[in-house]
Design an enzyme around this catalytic site. Structure first.
Site, PDB file in Angstrom:
ATOM      1  N   HIS A  20      -8.357  -1.184  -1.016  1.00 42.40           N
ATOM      2  CA  HIS A  20      -7.343  -2.218  -1.268  1.00 42.40           C
ATOM      3  C   HIS A  20      -8.112  -3.420  -1.795  1.00 42.40           C
ATOM      4  CE1 HIS A  20      -4.668  -0.728   2.160  1.00 42.40           C
ATOM      5  NE2 HIS A  20      -5.830  -0.285   2.548  1.00 42.40           N
ATOM      6  N   CYS A  60       0.790  -1.240   0.000  1.00 36.59           N
ATOM      7  CA  CYS A  60       0.000   0.000   0.000  1.00 36.59           C
ATOM      8  C   CYS A  60       0.822   1.290   0.000  1.00 36.59           C
ATOM      9  CB  CYS A  60      -0.970   0.033   1.161  1.00 36.59           C
ATOM     10  SG  CYS A  60      -1.423  -1.547   1.845  1.00 36.59           S
ATOM     11  N   HIS A  69      -4.681  -0.889  -5.581  1.00 41.13           N
ATOM     12  CA  HIS A  69      -5.248   0.172  -4.761  1.00 41.13           C
ATOM     13  C   HIS A  69      -5.989   1.128  -5.674  1.00 41.13           C
ATOM     14  CE1 HIS A  69      -2.162  -1.535  -2.166  1.00 41.13           C
ATOM     15  NE2 HIS A  69      -3.057  -1.314  -1.223  1.00 41.13           N
ATOM     16  N   GLN A 114       1.278 -10.846  -3.878  1.00 37.60           N
ATOM     17  CA  GLN A 114      -0.148 -10.513  -3.939  1.00 37.60           C
ATOM     18  C   GLN A 114      -0.477  -9.956  -5.308  1.00 37.60           C
ATOM     19  OE1 GLN A 114      -0.271  -7.538  -0.795  1.00 37.60           O
ATOM     20  NE2 GLN A 114      -1.611  -8.864   0.390  1.00 37.60           N
ATOM     21  N   LYS A 127     -15.139  -4.415   4.845  1.00 37.07           N
ATOM     22  CA  LYS A 127     -14.593  -5.178   3.708  1.00 37.07           C
ATOM     23  C   LYS A 127     -15.549  -6.260   3.243  1.00 37.07           C
ATOM     24  CE  LYS A 127     -12.202  -8.412   6.722  1.00 37.07           C
ATOM     25  NZ  LYS A 127     -11.158  -9.387   6.852  1.00 37.07           N
ATOM     26  N   ARG A 175       6.474 -11.665   5.341  1.00 36.56           N
ATOM     27  CA  ARG A 175       5.939 -11.602   6.704  1.00 36.56           C
ATOM     28  C   ARG A 175       6.630 -12.637   7.576  1.00 36.56           C
ATOM     29  NH1 ARG A 175      -0.458 -10.602   5.295  1.00 36.56           N
ATOM     30  NH2 ARG A 175      -0.066  -8.779   4.001  1.00 36.56           N
ATOM     31  N   ASP A 211      -2.127  -7.394  -6.008  1.00 35.69           N
ATOM     32  CA  ASP A 211      -2.632  -6.295  -5.206  1.00 35.69           C
ATOM     33  C   ASP A 211      -3.077  -5.144  -6.098  1.00 35.69           C
ATOM     34  OD1 ASP A 211      -3.212  -5.061  -2.862  1.00 35.69           O
ATOM     35  OD2 ASP A 211      -1.135  -4.721  -2.236  1.00 35.69           O
TER      36      ASP A 211
END
Ligand SMILES: [Zn+2]
Ligand SMILES: [Zn+2]
Length: 676
Positions: free
Chosen positions: A547, A366, A417, A413, A501, A395, A415
């Site tokens: 996200h 992000c 945004h 990911q 979410k 992680r 991902d």
């Protein structure tokens, strides 16, 4: 009733002489009755609803979980005592059932192996593999062969219909009892956790006694469908410096049918285990020498990864996303500003230093996308801006929680945004959901479960953002779901702290649910990074930020995909799409020619020129779950044909190479899920 009130009340019940009186009891919001007290919850339930009383495993009394043997003596403030039965087929009921079965397990072990020291024995509800465990140290280490023996003893004890009995005793007495029984671990727990009085549970007429808060089923008769599953090593308190124990895993259900169905699914799941198939099909490896939770994608797994990425990139372009690329590390201050260090610090890898500046690996993408957004001024006309990235994150998950591809330390990911205005947010959410369905459908998932996680009531202080923001965001999500006619489950108080979410779970081929897609609002980061756009009014405004990840993580999705297809991927995903198998060496040259032609057509081909019998070659391709095999002998060579075998159907006839190429290419181009 507050916690202290409740304790005082319990104390009052136990230590004051109770006089007979009348009290009012009520079943949930249903029927009420006046009954003579003291009375057990079981008896009170009988007076309220006989059928419910028969079914109940435990109950909640004014919101507190208790056993059915719990005594009701008096009501407070003249209000009826509210009894909610804990019934089978509820999660709470399953918890009570499994926890009680763990006690039964401990009783059987103590019975068979006197001198056994007990650790802890909780119910497991979220672990798809097990339903409960008990940690034990037996005088002689157990082997798998002991499990059926223990299970048999459990059945014997259960059939005697023994009572689970709770008692409250002073701490000193509890310590003395467990000292006498030579149970040092239980003593340690009591020392650490117990208050002045200690809640203990007996299974009457068995050698078992436990330090436990309950509740439990009233008697062993309620335990009808259970099974011991496996044995594993464990350390007391999960600490390798503490005594080593053995963990006995089992599961329990309300009926034998449920248990049988679960065992069948488990067997099926074992056959599909992506870790086993990953090795057999040479898809990926995770090697200790490189680090646990770090995935090496082999060429065959890489072929599937490429198809995943190609599909995604095509769609991203069509749906107006800009593809971005960002580094794997950033300055520590960035993670402080974003709040990740504060809220995610424990799963971030430790900082590393260069020229007196500290850096940390990224746990999420992000802040980088925010950096791109902030690099220029934006007007409302520029929005929505959609940045997508196959972003690799790290992680620091504990080794005990890692599991094949499903839980890893390094993952990519898909991902994105989305920065948008309040006016456009609803459309963006709808696009995200439609995108998710298109993508999940393309990969063969057609059953979904949607969850809408919202803030819920009365717990507002753990969530960031204004009431207005939350309401608006929630409305946008609800409208998007309902506008599409999608059924969803509302999860109260399950939102992320930064916004509500939508999560989409898919059901795989054997009925298991996997959480993949997530679409999340964020009120936090636009605030922290002071994001702005210039509105129609020429004034600065905060954009809304979404996200979203559709595959979720490429690694995890890959794992789910392997298990869903049990390694037999549809043509477009199959790492090797066609195996070319000459029957004799005479056809080798022709086989290479055919192989080259297929490769030129964009197919993934393997030509097997080993001097093996054709039966062995076919078997090998079959084991590798290759969708099509082309068997080439003298006749095919002379006529320029191929004899085609399909993985599931067997021989499907002889055709010209170009006809086969056309058929195969069509299947791939259509991203067909079956080969017919
Ligand atoms: Zn217990
Ligand atoms: Zn994000």
């Amino acid at each position: 009733m507050g916690k202290l009130d409740f304790r005082a009340w319990l104390f009052h019940l136990r230590f004051t002489k109770i006089e007979m009186s009348e009290i009012n009891v009520q079943l949930n919001d249903g029927p009420a009755a006046q009954v003579a007290a003291p009375i057990t919850v079981a008896e009170a339930l009988k007076k309220l609803d006989r059928e419910t009383a028969k079914q109940a495993l435990a109950a909640r009394v004014n919101g507190r979980e208790v056993d059915l043997a719990f005594t009701l003596a008096e009501q407070q403030n003249g209000e009826a005592i509210k009894i909610e039965p804990v019934l089978p087929e509820s999660l709470e009921g399953l918890d009570v059932l499994r926890h009680s079965t763990a006690h039964l397990l401990a009783a059987a072990v103590l019975d068979l192996f006197p001198g056994t020291k007990l650790g802890i024995g909780p119910a497991l509800l979220d672990d798809p593999r097990y339903g409960f465990f008990y940690d034990v140290i037996t005088p002689q280490a157990l082997t798998e062969a002991d499990l059926p023996v223990i299970e048999k003893r459990m059945r014997q004890i259960a059939s005697r219909n023994l009572s689970y009995r709770r008692d409250e005793i002073p701490k000193a007495e509890a310590l003395r009892i467990f000292q006498e029984r030579d149970e040092p671990l239980k003593r340690e727990l009591i020392d650490e956790k117990a208050g002045e009085t200690v809640s203990v549970y007996y299974i009457d007429n068995s050698p078992f006694i436990d330090f436990c808060l309950g509740p439990h089923v009233p008697n062993t008769n309620k335990l009808k469908a259970f099974k011991l599953l496996s044995l594993a090593g464990a350390y007391w308190k999960g600490d390798a410096t503490k005594p080593q124990m053995q963990r006995i895993y089992g599961t329990a259900f309300f009926t034998q049918e449920q248990l049988d169905a679960w065992l069948k699914q488990r067997e099926e799941a074992e056959k599909r285990d992506h870790r086993r198939l990953g090795k057999e099909l040479d898809l990926f490896s995770i090697q200790d020498a490189y680090g646990q939770g770090l995935v090496l994608w082999h060429p065959r797994g890489g072929a599937i990864r490429k198809e995943m990425e190609d599909y995604l990139r095509e769609q991203l372009a069509q749906r107006g996303y800009g593809l971005v690329f960002t580094p794997h590390i950033a300055k520590r201050e960035l993670w402080q500003r974003s709040g990740h260090e504060e809220t995610y610090g424990d799963v971030m890898f430790s900082p590393m230093e260069l020229e007196e500046t500290q850096f940390r690996l990224k746990p999420m993408n992000c802040p980088f996308h925010i950096g791109i957004y902030k690099s220029a001024q934006h007007s409302y006309r520029d929005l929505p801006l959609r940045y997508a990235e196959l972003g690799t994150c790290y992680r620091a998950e504990l080794s005990g929680t890692l599991h094949g591809l499903m839980r890893v330390r390094g993952f990519t990911q898909d991902d994105a945004h989305i920065f948008c205005t309040p006016e456009t947010v609803r459309g963006e959410i709808i696009d995200c959901i439609n995108f998710a369905f298109a993508l999940l459908g393309a990969f063969g998932f057609d059953k979904f479960k949607i969850e809408l996680s919202v803030r819920g009531d009365g717990t507002t202080n753990k969530y960031l953002g204004s009431d207005e923001d939350w309401q608006r965001a929630e409305n946008a999500l609800v409208e998007a779901l309902e506008g599409q006619g999608l059924a969803y489950e509302r999860m109260e108080d399950e939102a992320a702290f930064y916004g509500p979410k939508i999560d989409i779970k898919v059901e795989d081929a054997i009925g298991r649910l996997w959480q993949l897609t997530t679409v999340q609002f964020d009120f936090n980061m636009p605030e922290r990074f002071e994001l702005e756009y210039i509105g129609e009014d020429n004034k600065p405004h905060r954009p809304l930020m979404i996200h979203r990840a559709l595959f979720g993580s490429m690694e995890r999705f890959f794992g789910v995909l392997i298990e869903h297809y049990a390694g037999a991927f549809p043509m477009w995903l199959a790492p090797v799409q066609v195996a070319v198998l000459p029957i004799t060496d005479r056809a080798n040259e022709y086989a290479e020619k055919v192989g080259a032609e297929l490769r030129r057509a964009g197919l993934r081909v393997e030509t097997n020129l080993k001097s093996e019998k054709i039966g062995a070659k076919i078997r090998d391709s079959q084991m590798q779950k290759v969708p099509f095999m082309l068997v080439l002998g003298d006749r095919e060579m002379e006529q320029g044909n191929v004899a085609v075998r399909e993985r599931a159907k067997g021989d499907i006839g002889v055709m010209s190479t170009s006809d086969f190429v056309e058929m195969a290419r069509k299947l791939v181009e259509m991203r067909a899920l079956t080969n017919t």
